[in-house]
Enzyme design. Structure first.
Site, PDB file in Angstrom:
ATOM      1  N   HIS A  16       0.848  -1.204   0.000  1.00  0.00           N
ATOM      2  CA  HIS A  16       0.000   0.000   0.000  1.00  0.00           C
ATOM      3  C   HIS A  16       0.881   1.252   0.000  1.00  0.00           C
ATOM      4  O   HIS A  16       0.609   2.226  -0.709  1.00  0.00           O
ATOM      5  CB  HIS A  16      -0.864   0.070   1.260  1.00  0.00           C
ATOM      6  N   LYS A  40     -17.117  -6.686   8.080  1.00  0.00           N
ATOM      7  CA  LYS A  40     -15.869  -7.394   7.798  1.00  0.00           C
ATOM      8  C   LYS A  40     -15.143  -7.586   9.117  1.00  0.00           C
ATOM      9  O   LYS A  40     -15.147  -6.705   9.971  1.00  0.00           O
ATOM     10  CB  LYS A  40     -15.021  -6.556   6.835  1.00  0.00           C
ATOM     11  N   ARG A  89      -2.653  -6.510  -8.087  1.00  0.00           N
ATOM     12  CA  ARG A  89      -1.590  -7.461  -7.791  1.00  0.00           C
ATOM     13  C   ARG A  89      -1.679  -8.609  -8.794  1.00  0.00           C
ATOM     14  O   ARG A  89      -1.573  -8.413  -9.982  1.00  0.00           O
ATOM     15  CB  ARG A  89      -1.721  -7.952  -6.342  1.00  0.00           C
ATOM     16  N   SER A 127      -2.702  -7.647   3.379  1.00  0.00           N
ATOM     17  CA  SER A 127      -2.817  -7.494   4.829  1.00  0.00           C
ATOM     18  C   SER A 127      -3.150  -8.837   5.464  1.00  0.00           C
ATOM     19  O   SER A 127      -2.616  -9.178   6.527  1.00  0.00           O
ATOM     20  CB  SER A 127      -3.916  -6.490   5.172  1.00  0.00           C
TER      21      SER A 127
END
Ligand code: ADP
Length: 161
Positions: A16, A40, A89, A127
């Site tokens: 990030h 979440k 990605r 993450s």
């Protein structure tokens, strides 16, 4: 031009950070928008996530970190941002990102989504993988800044008590 970089950032990783630095040198102003996730499972509160990003960008005058909730395009409009930045990605990111960008285009055609391709070492960094590795006692020092590493370790130890 104002760019918004939205995400969960639970927590911010070197991947990030690379994207934010690239944006900071391209756009006049970058707003890192931390999503307040309601459904979440997050490790860190929005305030904690914001603080970790801010600490990684001390001295960057054109990077601002905020939280947001609700529709991203509405938030972008309220900030007069013309650009939404997303990082790409592996190919697995592609389908979801494409769906989101087309959806946002329907809602707000004046806002452009731009994708920055993750640089080599960050292509497989997320993450969640960092949190998983840390939960098994693995070394995460090359994936996140040291203040983030400390917070992850503290959080994992707290959960174990
Ligand atoms: P989200 O929950 O929206 O996927 P993340 O915080 O995981 O939010 O990621 C925010 C944005 O940063 C997404 O566009 C994601 O693809 C991108 N991103 C995440 N990790 C990396 C990385 N290692 N390199 C480049 N971009 C990344």
């Amino acid at each position: 031009m104002i760019a918004i970089y939205p995400g969960s950032f639970d927590p911010v990783t070197n991947g990030h950070i690379d994207i934010i630095k690239r944006c900071a040198s391209t756009f006049d102003y970058v707003i890192v928008a931390v999503l307040i996730n309601q459904n979440k499972n997050v490790m860190f509160s929005a305030e904690e996530r914001i603080k970790m990003i801010q600490k990684s960008f001390i001295g960057y005058d054109n990077v601002k970190v905020e939280s947001f909730d609700g529709l991203l395009v509405e938030y972008a409009r309220s900030k007069n941002a013309q650009i939404i930045i997303r990082g790409l990605r592996a190919i697995s990111d592609y389908e979801y990102e494409m769906q989101m960008s087309l959806f946002n285009y329907q809602l707000a055609p004046e806002i452009e989504t731009l994708f920055l391709v993750a640089r080599g070492p960050f292509s497989y960094l997320s993450s969640s993988i960092v949190k998983e590795v840390a939960s098994y006692g693995g070394d995460i020092s090359s994936f996140v800044p040291s203040h983030v590493e400390n917070n992850i370790i503290k959080n994992i130890q707290k959960r174990r008590v």
